[in-house]
Design an enzyme around this catalytic site. Structure first.
Site, PDB file in Angstrom:
ATOM      1  N   LYS A   1       0.893  -0.997   0.016  1.00  0.00           N
ATOM      2  CA  LYS A   1       0.081   0.237  -0.082  1.00  0.00           C
ATOM      3  C   LYS A   1       0.522   1.184   0.111  1.00  0.00           C
ATOM      4  O   LYS A   1       0.652   1.949  -0.869  1.00  0.00           O
ATOM      5  CB  LYS A   1      -0.303  -0.291   0.887  1.00  0.00           C
ATOM      6  CG  LYS A   1      -1.755   0.795   0.878  1.00  0.00           C
ATOM      7  CD  LYS A   1      -2.931   0.795   2.219  1.00  0.00           C
ATOM      8  CE  LYS A   1      -4.054  -0.082   2.517  1.00  0.00           C
ATOM      9  NZ  LYS A   1      -4.829  -1.095   3.691  1.00  0.00           N
TER      10      LYS A   1
ATOM     11  N   ARG B   1      -3.370   2.979   8.413  1.00  0.00           N
ATOM     12  CA  ARG B   1      -3.786   1.168   7.592  1.00  0.00           C
ATOM     13  C   ARG B   1      -2.499   0.913   7.172  1.00  0.00           C
ATOM     14  O   ARG B   1      -1.441   1.491   6.832  1.00  0.00           O
ATOM     15  CB  ARG B   1      -4.262   1.728   6.196  1.00  0.00           C
ATOM     16  CG  ARG B   1      -5.715   2.808   6.245  1.00  0.00           C
ATOM     17  CD  ARG B   1      -5.826   3.499   4.404  1.00  0.00           C
ATOM     18  NE  ARG B   1      -7.372   2.364   3.860  1.00  0.00           N
ATOM     19  CZ  ARG B   1      -7.577   2.888   2.835  1.00  0.00           C
ATOM     20  NH1 ARG B   1      -6.706   3.994   2.105  1.00  0.00           N
ATOM     21  NH2 ARG B   1      -8.214   2.010   2.501  1.00  0.00           N
TER      22      ARG B   1
ATOM     23  N   GLY C   1      -6.188 -10.792   6.284  1.00  0.00           N
ATOM     24  CA  GLY C   1      -6.637 -11.076   7.879  1.00  0.00           C
ATOM     25  C   GLY C   1      -5.991 -10.411   8.782  1.00  0.00           C
ATOM     26  O   GLY C   1      -6.674 -10.341   9.795  1.00  0.00           O
TER      27      GLY C   1
ATOM     28  N   MET D   1      -5.438  -6.201  10.461  1.00  0.00           N
ATOM     29  CA  MET D   1      -6.351  -4.759  10.692  1.00  0.00           C
ATOM     30  C   MET D   1      -6.260  -3.685   8.983  1.00  0.00           C
ATOM     31  O   MET D   1      -5.005  -4.194   9.330  1.00  0.00           O
ATOM     32  CB  MET D   1      -5.672  -3.891  11.925  1.00  0.00           C
ATOM     33  CG  MET D   1      -6.775  -2.816  12.238  1.00  0.00           C
ATOM     34  SD  MET D   1      -5.766  -2.108  12.760  1.00  0.00           S
ATOM     35  CE  MET D   1      -5.627  -0.440  12.037  1.00  0.00           C
TER      36      MET D   1
ATOM     37  N   ARG E   1      -3.335  -1.720  -6.065  1.00  0.00           N
ATOM     38  CA  ARG E   1      -2.749  -2.374  -6.451  1.00  0.00           C
ATOM     39  C   ARG E   1      -3.282  -3.736  -7.390  1.00  0.00           C
ATOM     40  O   ARG E   1      -4.503  -3.833  -8.143  1.00  0.00           O
ATOM     41  CB  ARG E   1      -3.395  -3.244  -4.858  1.00  0.00           C
ATOM     42  CG  ARG E   1      -4.167  -3.647  -4.468  1.00  0.00           C
ATOM     43  CD  ARG E   1      -4.051  -4.680  -3.157  1.00  0.00           C
ATOM     44  NE  ARG E   1      -6.870  -4.818  -3.115  1.00  0.00           N
ATOM     45  CZ  ARG E   1      -6.615  -4.486  -1.666  1.00  0.00           C
ATOM     46  NH1 ARG E   1      -6.038  -4.933  -0.870  1.00  0.00           N
ATOM     47  NH2 ARG E   1      -8.181  -4.760  -1.731  1.00  0.00           N
TER      48      ARG E   1
ATOM     49  N   HIS F   1      -4.168 -41.351   2.715  1.00  0.00           N
ATOM     50  CA  HIS F   1      -3.855 -42.689   1.143  1.00  0.00           C
ATOM     51  C   HIS F   1      -5.535 -42.045   1.317  1.00  0.00           C
ATOM     52  O   HIS F   1      -5.451 -42.493  -0.722  1.00  0.00           O
ATOM     53  CB  HIS F   1      -4.686 -43.633   2.639  1.00  0.00           C
ATOM     54  CG  HIS F   1      -5.120 -44.805   0.877  1.00  0.00           C
ATOM     55  ND1 HIS F   1      -6.434 -44.592   1.063  1.00  0.00           N
ATOM     56  CD2 HIS F   1      -4.607 -45.672   0.219  1.00  0.00           C
ATOM     57  CE1 HIS F   1      -6.470 -45.867  -0.328  1.00  0.00           C
ATOM     58  NE2 HIS F   1      -5.743 -45.924  -0.446  1.00  0.00           N
TER      59      HIS F   1
ATOM     60  N   SER G   1      14.542 -41.733  -8.458  1.00  0.00           N
ATOM     61  CA  SER G   1      13.312 -40.601  -8.538  1.00  0.00           C
ATOM     62  C   SER G   1      13.249 -40.384  -6.603  1.00  0.00           C
ATOM     63  O   SER G   1      12.967 -41.661  -5.305  1.00  0.00           O
ATOM     64  CB  SER G   1      12.774 -41.695  -9.026  1.00  0.00           C
ATOM     65  OG  SER G   1      11.262 -41.049  -8.638  1.00  0.00           O
TER      66      SER G   1
ATOM     67  N   CYS H   1       8.887 -38.158  -7.540  1.00  0.00           N
ATOM     68  CA  CYS H   1       7.316 -38.556  -7.701  1.00  0.00           C
ATOM     69  C   CYS H   1       6.443 -38.345  -6.146  1.00  0.00           C
ATOM     70  O   CYS H   1       6.031 -39.316  -6.216  1.00  0.00           O
ATOM     71  CB  CYS H   1       7.654 -40.128  -7.742  1.00  0.00           C
ATOM     72  SG  CYS H   1       8.335 -41.077  -6.895  1.00  0.00           S
TER      73      CYS H   1
ATOM     74  N   TYR I   1      13.111 -34.034 -14.624  1.00  0.00           N
ATOM     75  CA  TYR I   1      10.875 -34.226 -14.604  1.00  0.00           C
ATOM     76  C   TYR I   1      11.131 -34.171 -13.554  1.00  0.00           C
ATOM     77  O   TYR I   1      11.546 -34.461 -12.151  1.00  0.00           O
ATOM     78  CB  TYR I   1       9.954 -36.022 -15.663  1.00  0.00           C
ATOM     79  CG  TYR I   1      11.002 -36.745 -14.939  1.00  0.00           C
ATOM     80  CD1 TYR I   1      10.141 -37.479 -14.194  1.00  0.00           C
ATOM     81  CD2 TYR I   1      12.023 -37.333 -14.767  1.00  0.00           C
ATOM     82  CE1 TYR I   1      10.011 -38.263 -13.087  1.00  0.00           C
ATOM     83  CE2 TYR I   1      12.412 -38.954 -13.663  1.00  0.00           C
ATOM     84  CZ  TYR I   1      11.342 -39.330 -13.363  1.00  0.00           C
ATOM     85  OH  TYR I   1      11.285 -39.987 -12.719  1.00  0.00           O
TER      86      TYR I   1
END
Lengths: 877, 877
Positions: free
Chosen positions: A23, A93, A102, A104, A337, A455, A765, A832, A852
């Site tokens: 701000k 502010r 969240g 003030m 903003r 799971h 992996s 993975c 990857y």
């Protein structure tokens, strides 16, 4: 940390966001752009951090610096703080680096007291305005500074309205407002046992401290956790001269977006109210007007605002969210903003800004938060239907999307009831691999236990089914098929709804809108692919998953969990036989039954992937996961095996483990029972030969992956078993087939000795789920019991199972990469674990040099975008 | 690896032990010393390794080299291999770097066949001797080369003896022996489906290969595992010209030690037999004579032997174990090596050699294996009584010593029956903290499950009670109070005996001899302390343990496990209340009950330790370990708490964890319930103030240790709680008290981020048990299920819970030390895991710069000696 803690708006600019907050930086920038902004100054984020370092005290020097800037503001405004004859009022502010709902937000009209209000009345010749401002200030100050809820004051207002027999605030007279101020102050005293502070300087100091404090209120902490914002950033505080939208009918206030935050359409979008202060626009007491109406009310002001909007968008190269106030026909900008937007709007805006020449493709790619794509790939709730709905419980957002349906309490019921055409929500304490079919039939899954990588969570994400896990407040009574939450009991077939993107559970049927991928998505993802160097594979255990992932752009499979194939009918019987076998012959017989099924599975997956790489992980979970638990099943198995029931029970009991996660599983199974690896190798290789034969244009090169290796000797042993079987089959077949043998790096010791392991492993992996569990020393299934305390007490800010812990686990990963490459410079590296679909983790993997990442099908687009962003950012470093 | 694989005895010397094996190097050395040794050559350990590298084939080049040396041996001996007219016979013996009883040892008389035997008969004019040698050779070759057990041939011998009606071998005639050879060969053919090889060169090649193979037979592997010998060492093979002790009454053979291996007394100790070959001395068929008798039989030979013995001892600076043969009055030395000895003898010899000026103190210290001291500190079986006894089962040698007593099946019975004056052996599936009292009343503990660091093992070692764990072959029926093993059932009160140093379980009462520490022990340990720089502390939870450890030389306590204090009567009630509390107030009330008890415990421990350092670990185990399981206890607790039974059951169920080892425990408890840390701090600090006040000469400086930290934020949070309480108490008391707050490093992530953790921690104590579990990714309680497969398949050679895995876990330890010192250069470093009492691990800890190790009381002397050896070795590097 420097020793300047307060900056005038004239000293700042947009690059000073970290110090001044978003701000503050943007207010300064607007001034630099010559836009009409009321003057003021910013107390820096460093001041906030110092406040906490100093044990929640504002340093005397900072206080002095604030008041020095206040004096300067008095000078520039020609007004004096606390002077009834010419009063300066300010707004206070909060403003952190990232926008944070969240915290003030705002106190307006600060500087008013019993004398100043009178002076203001005289000066403006508008006593009603003065007292309206005063009462608003008291109420706001009590709420945000002292924690005395705003709503408590509403009864006072209601009383006065009733006495005066009026309905609207605007109908109240100046005297009514004076009376209101009196009653507010006495209510304030009664509730807080202290007088409302009349000294404006005291008001200011308290307000600034309140902003600092709000940085650590629970909502702010929660928001930070959800959005990966470190608590070390701190918040800045902006003190700005008040301008008044409530000075009469030539004044007003409003908010607007340069484009639609909902659809992305390129037209001004917003609302305003005349004779009002900012809060009235959102309060909903009066209905605001659409921003286009302003053109009629005040055409010059409107034109000026439109021009400013355009200029801001061009300046920031992004859609802007702005606040403004009109004081006696003069326009003031109070904030700008980058605007929040829906996923749909995000893609459209990104694409449009590129075609408008305002952004390069790279910039457009960096503008979209990869996690937002989720919303496009899953059904969402109808926003009108869900408006104002309170959740009956909240759990973890385990698999995104929205689902509504009728409650059932076990997998069998889910499958049956779904077959009859009902939409089903499966509610379980926790799920196990046996529930797969029922899960697949459900629209959504709710579990009481388990975390983001339980799971249920993992499987649901793979299937693209909405899942909320770890809803601890729900008590299930499985016998009666009911659950209770918040004092209310829900029965089988009652409707509930789940939001897998927020973790919310709703107690009724809610309308959903289906997932919708539009053209912008394709365009945008194609751009991403242009810049991406990291390949994106998927974790898929079935041709269905594989097909879905291909549609989302997957370039291979990074993880086939072979055990997931073992839970159906004949298969589970055979695997149970295998487990309870007393001799190697019995075991081989049981495995021989599994071989054709497993071979068939692999053929189907290879066919689906059409020659793309497929990594197959050998049997991983502890064997007892497959064992029967009910007496009926045990007796049945004993019969099948020609065993005494007691003997079988003994065997099952013998397989009990204290800590199954760290027990007899993974490669340890292959070492105890090499027959398993032999059978799986046979299936992998025979299937590949068959598929290559059928499809001349495919060249399936199976990647055999041995899980849970901690010592090269383990891999060496199993690899020898694999190679013996594989090479024999290939030799006999007369065909040519290449294959690779590699390992997961998921045990800390594997990472520490990766140089040795790379002697045998042709690829690594990284199994970052288990690696995270073992590096942190807690099980993801049990961590739910204490992690909430960890968040509450600021010990963790992130769930390490969602976002890779780069400091600890990341160090091991980096170490393993370095060691692995030392032994085998061209070693193939991938991941993975669940982190393969988390944007910040994807960036880490890009930077350490993986080839990857592999993630669940529905996260493939997210990983593609995250990989593109990582590549672009790395390039610009 | 060089390309010379065979060395003549004339080419070697004692420094070439690694290449030639101990036997080969010492034979060469004796030749260098001019002693009478039959000529021969050694096939190197590298040849053995190459044999395995080449897929168990002896390289052609090596075969050639062997036969080149054989030709040279023919030349030097003037005899010819396989020539009936002048036959060269050889012995073939294995010889690795370390003496290894598990391996193939010896084949004598190799080179004999149907023709050569006739030649030998003629040449020596002693056909009986020739055929006696031949039949021995066939039998030995069949046994050690072909695996056809020697004992199977005994029936053939018995048959012939019966037919001839004689009792002793010596009574058999030449014809009898010829007949025996005939029958041996036909038995050989029948059993092995092949003819006994008559080609001497084939015999030699097969024998050498058999030695190589014996390096990996199960006994050898087991022995290596027990004695930390890497499989990569390989074994050498010695081929030596035969000399014959069985050529008549002027020939003979014997073994002798330069000092008594049993008591260490400085006089020749050994046995001999005339007209015999080596094996007869140990076979026990004829009773050998004491070595001193040789003086009468052959005074010159005896004098020569005594002179050689003395010279060998002086040369090797150690007691020697020698083999010799007399052929026609001529003495030949066949072997010398440092003799094995009892612990008692080891200390006496070490002390004597120092007083005799043969050794420096440092050398003496290096000569004794620290693990041997165990035998002096615990009762042992009477060797006469146990001779020939076969174990009914074997488990892990979890806590050393010997115990005999009557079986009971639960801790309560153990306590009761012991109180009545009986010696009790507690037999359990596994033990839990509730069993402490019963364990303490037992002479020995046997558990079916669990490893070397299971609860039973750890606690038993602390108490100095014999324990055998993980005896998987035993099936317990707890209801009937019986157990079954090997088809036999044992009832309550039946006698069994346990050997905690070997893991053997015997099915009857066995005599034991008590532990005996003598003067040499004190002298020797004092020398060790002179060189040691590492401090040795103990893990002790009670004043009794602490007292025992002090007697053994402990210099402080490195680990007080506070939870072990929580299991008695009122305490367990209070802790259960604490756990099931629904509010912070309830919890504080329960903790208030525990405070005075815990404070009392700490006072008693501080008093016992008289101002020495004491490290107190805060509550560590998962809470449900304390919870009641029986319906009665649950009802009782519900009553005490004024709770519904069902509600309590719900709470208990809610505390269930899938992987408790990785669940809500350690510092995680303090974070959820800071009241626990507050209470424990109060107890620690108040007790210290009280004890310091009472004892002007003590300066208790409590070391508060927070377990299971994985992130500095955890420690920071709990340390703040601790400091607040502690500083307030100290302030209020008006006394001065120093205390430290540190942490265990037992989570991989803690080791990886030790630089951050050291910002808060004033000391690190490495918890290598948990660190090993998490680094390897297996739970010590469950690893028993597969580790045996790992040993069988050569994947592990060591139990990482016994000996620190330096490659993986050690890397983390080293990393943590380096990082910790970077932040806090003078950080105190110690270890309190089981490895603190393992000599090789102690050396590692010395080398990475720890200040102390802490181990169970009975391992304190071992750690002292190991630390001295580590210091001496490090110095000489």
């Amino acid at each position: 940390m420097g020793d300047k803690f307060v900056y005038s708006f004239h000293e700042g600019n947009e690059t000073m966001r970290n110090l001044l907050g978003g701000k503050g930086a943007n207010l300064a920038e607007m001034i630099n752009l010559g836009m009409p902004v009321p003057d003021g100054f910013t107390v820096t984020t460093e001041a906030c951090n110092k406040y906490y370092d100093d044990g929640e005290t504002i340093d005397k020097k900072i206080i002095d610096e604030i008041f020095t800037h206040l004096t300067a503001l008095e000078k520039s405004s020609g007004k004096v703080f606390g002077d009834p004859n010419n009063p300066l009022l300010v707004s206070v502010r909060s403003g952190s680096r990232a926008s944070m709902p969240g915290m003030m937000d705002t106190i307006l009209n600060l500087g008013l007291n019993d004398e100043v209000v009178e002076g203001l009345a005289k000066l403006t010749n508008n006593p009603r305005f003065a007292y309206d401002s005063y009462r608003r200030f008291i109420q706001m100050f009590a709420d945000v500074v002292m924690g005395l809820s705003k709503s408590k004051f509403e009864t006072v207002i209601d009383d006065i309205k009733a006495e005066r027999k009026v309905e609207l605030d605007t109908e109240l007279t100046t005297d009514d407002l004076k009376e209101m101020v009196r009653r507010f102050k006495s209510f304030y005293h009664a509730e807080l046992k202290s007088d409302f502070p009349l000294d404006p300087r005291e008001q200011l100091a308290l307000a600034i401290e309140a902003v600092f404090k709000s940085w650590n209120n629970p909502r702010a902490i929660y928001y930070r956790k959800m959005n990966d914002i470190p608590s070390s950033w701190g918040t800045a505080v902006n003190v700005q001269m008040m301008v008044f939208g409530n000075m009469g009918e030539t004044s007003g206030t409003g908010v607007a977006f340069t484009r639609s935050p909902s659809t992305g359409d390129n037209q001004l979008f917003g609302e305003f109210l005349m004779n009002a202060q900012g809060e009235d626009v959102v309060a909903g007491i009066r209905t605001p007007n659409h921003i286009s109406e302003l053109q009629k009310v005040m055409p010059e002001v409107y034109d000026e605002f439109v021009a400013i909007s355009k200029r801001l968008e061009e300046h920031y190269h992004d859609m802007q969210d702005m606040e403004f106030t009109i004081e006696n026909k003069k326009l003031y900008m109070l904030q700008t903003r980058n605007g929040k937007r829906t996923a749909k709007a995000a893609l459209k805006i990104a694409c449009d800004l590129v075609s408008e020449g305002l952004l390069s493709k790279k910039e457009a790619i960096l503008m979209v938060n990869p996690n937002q794509l989720d919303a496009l790939l899953h059904p969402q709730f109808d926003q009108d239907d869900i408006k104002g709905e309170t959740p009956i419980a909240t759990g973890l957002p385990a698999s995104p999307g929205a689902a509504t349906g009728q409650v059932v309490f076990n997998a069998e019921d889910a499958a049956n009831y779904a077959q009859k055409g009902h939409r089903v929500i499966l509610v379980r304490l926790e799920t196990s691999p046996e529930d797969i079919e029922g899960m697949n039939s459900s629209k959504g899954i709710l579990t009481v236990r388990g975390g983001m990588t339980s799971h249920a969570a993992v499987v649901a994400r793979g299937m693209g089914i909405c899942c909320v896990s770890g809803v601890g407040d729900i008590k299930i009574n499985e016998e009666n098929k009911t659950f209770t939450v918040g004092g209310k009991t829900y029965k089988e077939y009652d409707y509930i709804s789940l939001d897998g993107s927020t973790g919310n559970v709703y107690g009724r049927e809610l309308k959903t809108v289906p997932a919708a991928i539009e053209d912008d998505f394709e365009t945008f993802m194609n751009w991403a692919d242009e810049f991406r160097t990291l390949k994106v594979r998927t974790n898929a255990d079935t041709p269905r998953d594989a097909k879905q992932a291909l549609a989302f752009g997957a370039e291979g499979i990074g993880l086939v969990r072979t055990e997931h194939m073992f839970f159906e009918g004949e298969r589970i019987k055979a695997i149970r036989e295998m487990i309870v076998s007393k001799t190697s012959e019995q075991r081989s017989r049981a495995l021989a039954k599994l071989l054709p099924m497993q071979k068939g599975d692999f053929e189907a997956i290879y066919e689906t992937m059409q020659g793309r790489p497929v990594t197959i992980r050998y049997l991983d979970p502890p064997l007892h996961e497959f064992l029967p638990t009910s007496s009926y099943d045990i007796t049945q198995l004993a019969l099948d095996m020609g065993m005494e029931v007691d003997e079988l029970k003994g065997i099952i009991q013998g397989l009990h483990e204290f800590n199954p996660m760290m027990g007899h599983r993974g490669v340890r199974l292959d070492i105890s029972y090499p027959e398993i690896a032999e059978m799986q190798t046979r299936a992998v290789i025979e299937a590949a030969i068959a598929v290559n034969k059928r499809n001349a244009d495919f060249n399936v090169v199976p990647e055999i992956m041995i899980p849970l290796v901690g010592d090269v000797a383990e891999l060496r042993y199993v690899k020898a078993v694999v190679k013996k079987v594989a090479d024999e089959i290939i030799e006999t077949s007369g065909e040519k087939l290449d294959y690779m043998v590699g390992t997961m790096i998921e045990i800390p010791r594997a990472a520490l000795t990766a140089d040795e392991i790379a002697e045998e492993a042709e690829f690594f992996s990284f199994g970052t789920n288990d690696l995270t569990q073992m590096t942190f020393g807690f099980s993801r299934d049990d961590a739910g019991g204490f992690l909430s305390d960890y968040y509450d007490k600021h010990i963790y800010e992130q769930d390490p199972f969602q976002r890779l812990d780069q400091k600890g686990v990341g160090k091991l990963v980096k170490n393993a990469v370095d060691l692995g490459k030392k032994t085998r410079p061209n070693i193939k590296l991938g991941i993975c674990g669940e982190h393969g679909g988390d944007p910040s983790s994807v960036e880490f993997f890009h930077n350490v040099g993986f080839q990857y990442v592999s993630c669940s099908p529905f996260r493939v687009p997210i990983a593609r975008l995250a990989a593109a962003q990582a590549a672009i950012r790395a390039e610009s470093k």
